[in-house]
Write a protein that holds these residues in place. Structure first.
Motif, PDB file in Angstrom:
ATOM      1  N   VAL A   1       0.848  -1.196   0.000  1.00 24.29           N
ATOM      2  CA  VAL A   1       0.000   0.000   0.000  1.00 24.29           C
ATOM      3  C   VAL A   1       0.880   1.240   0.000  1.00 24.29           C
ATOM      4  CG1 VAL A   1      -1.892  -1.189   1.183  1.00 24.29           C
ATOM      5  CG2 VAL A   1      -0.183   0.074   2.520  1.00 24.29           C
ATOM      6  N   ASP A   2       0.295   2.379  -0.323  1.00 25.13           N
ATOM      7  CA  ASP A   2       1.069   3.616  -0.460  1.00 25.13           C
ATOM      8  C   ASP A   2       1.325   4.325   0.862  1.00 25.13           C
ATOM      9  OD1 ASP A   2       1.293   3.372  -3.228  1.00 25.13           O
ATOM     10  OD2 ASP A   2      -0.559   4.482  -3.601  1.00 25.13           O
ATOM     11  N   THR A   3       0.352   4.333   1.759  1.00 20.09           N
ATOM     12  CA  THR A   3       0.430   5.196   2.939  1.00 20.09           C
ATOM     13  C   THR A   3       0.059   4.435   4.221  1.00 20.09           C
ATOM     14  OG1 THR A   3      -1.889   5.879   2.819  1.00 20.09           O
ATOM     15  CG2 THR A   3      -0.284   7.158   1.503  1.00 20.09           C
TER      16      THR A   3
ATOM     17  N   GLU B   1      -2.143   5.406   6.259  1.00 24.74           N
ATOM     18  CA  GLU B   1      -3.610   5.457   6.345  1.00 24.74           C
ATOM     19  C   GLU B   1      -4.235   4.295   5.574  1.00 24.74           C
ATOM     20  OE1 GLU B   1      -1.781   9.136   7.375  1.00 24.74           O
ATOM     21  OE2 GLU B   1      -1.667   8.047   5.459  1.00 24.74           O
ATOM     22  N   GLN B   2      -3.674   3.989   4.413  1.00 24.68           N
ATOM     23  CA  GLN B   2      -4.173   2.847   3.643  1.00 24.68           C
ATOM     24  C   GLN B   2      -3.896   1.536   4.372  1.00 24.68           C
ATOM     25  OE1 GLN B   2      -2.396   3.186  -0.244  1.00 24.68           O
ATOM     26  NE2 GLN B   2      -3.785   4.820  -0.891  1.00 24.68           N
TER      27      GLN B   2
ATOM     28  N   ASP C   1      -6.542   1.192   7.038  1.00 25.55           N
ATOM     29  CA  ASP C   1      -7.834   0.790   6.459  1.00 25.55           C
ATOM     30  C   ASP C   1      -7.819  -0.683   6.067  1.00 25.55           C
ATOM     31  OD1 ASP C   1      -8.693   3.394   6.790  1.00 25.55           O
ATOM     32  OD2 ASP C   1      -8.409   3.954   4.685  1.00 25.55           O
ATOM     33  N   LEU C   2      -6.701  -1.139   5.508  1.00 21.42           N
ATOM     34  CA  LEU C   2      -6.599  -2.541   5.108  1.00 21.42           C
ATOM     35  C   LEU C   2      -6.623  -3.452   6.322  1.00 21.42           C
ATOM     36  CD1 LEU C   2      -6.185  -4.798   3.074  1.00 21.42           C
ATOM     37  CD2 LEU C   2      -3.722  -4.278   3.072  1.00 21.42           C
TER      38      LEU C   2
ATOM     39  N   VAL D   1       4.302  -1.026   3.416  1.00 15.57           N
ATOM     40  CA  VAL D   1       3.910   0.369   3.190  1.00 15.57           C
ATOM     41  C   VAL D   1       5.049   1.073   2.454  1.00 15.57           C
ATOM     42  CG1 VAL D   1       3.037   2.475   4.249  1.00 15.57           C
ATOM     43  CG2 VAL D   1       2.662   0.276   5.378  1.00 15.57           C
TER      44      VAL D   1
ATOM     45  N   SER E   1       0.598   4.861  12.723  1.00 20.42           N
ATOM     46  CA  SER E   1      -0.416   4.641  11.679  1.00 20.42           C
ATOM     47  C   SER E   1      -1.843   4.772  12.196  1.00 20.42           C
ATOM     48  CB  SER E   1      -0.239   3.248  11.070  1.00 20.42           C
ATOM     49  OG  SER E   1      -0.490   2.247  12.047  1.00 20.42           O
TER      50      SER E   1
END
Length: 212
Positions: free
Chosen positions: A38-40, A42-43, A46-47, A206, A72
């Protein structure tokens, strides 16, 4: 008596390249792990939330002590949202002096969420701890494991991974405790070569720097 800082090799704070992340994800998959990139942060949060929902909100979740989880927001999500059965929340009623009860509860949770200090490009994971409380669940005690790992922790090989532990992760953790007037140390070290049970362990890589 003052506690002296330990110099950290800041080259290990640089995120790995996209090619390194791709190789690490491939290596992890070949060793029996489920890998996501994932990029961030935050992502990643969420995941992890989605993964925990899929596993089941009735499951007891142990959040290992981790700067990655703290920064995070994953730790707050699990332990503070009320959506999940947080082991830390459930243990809040236990006498802090009752160490054995807390250790036993943490040794075999339904799920543990945490991080590691290094991932090699061919998919070997290295985790270290002062107490070792999270290492048993990582290795076998937990039914499910989710690790969130910053791109700066991806390294070429196991030798470099161990050097990263001693010259970067440990000094950074030592500094975190030093400002509180205490010392840190490496008490236990776990090398995870392969996961034997399909679907048990997930690694979320990440693309940015996060954690030690």
């Amino acid at each position: 008596m003052s506690i002296e800082p330990i110099p950290a090799d800041l080259s290990f704070a640089v995120p790995g390249s996209e090619d390194q992340l791709t190789r690490a994800a491939k290596g992890l998959t070949e060793r029996g792990y489920t890998a996501h990139v994932v990029d961030t942060p935050e992502q990643a949060r969420d995941l992890v939330r989605d993964l925990l929902r899929e596993i089941g909100t009735d499951k007891v979740v142990f959040t290992a002590n981790s700067e990655t989880l703290r920064v995070s927001g994953i730790q707050d999500e699990v332990d503070g949202s009320g959506e999940f059965r947080s082991l830390r929340t459930e243990l809040a009623a236990v006498d802090p002096q009752d160490i054995r009860t807390m250790i036993k509860a943490g040794a075999a949770p339904d799920v543990i969420v945490g991080s590691v200090q290094a991932v090699t490009e061919d998919g070997v994971l290295v985790a270290v701890s002062a107490s070792g409380s999270q290492l048993g669940p990582y290795a076998a005690g937990a039914e499910k494991v989710v690790w969130v790992v910053g791109a700066q922790k991806v390294v070429p090989d196991l030798e470099t991974a161990l050097r990263r532990v001693w010259t970067y992760s440990y000094p950074r953790e030592h500094e975190r405790w030093r400002v509180k007037g205490m010392e840190s140390f490496v008490g236990k070290l776990l090398i995870l070569e392969r996961e034997y049970q399909a679907g048990r362990a997930t690694v979320v890589l990440v693309r940015t720097e996060i954690g030690f």
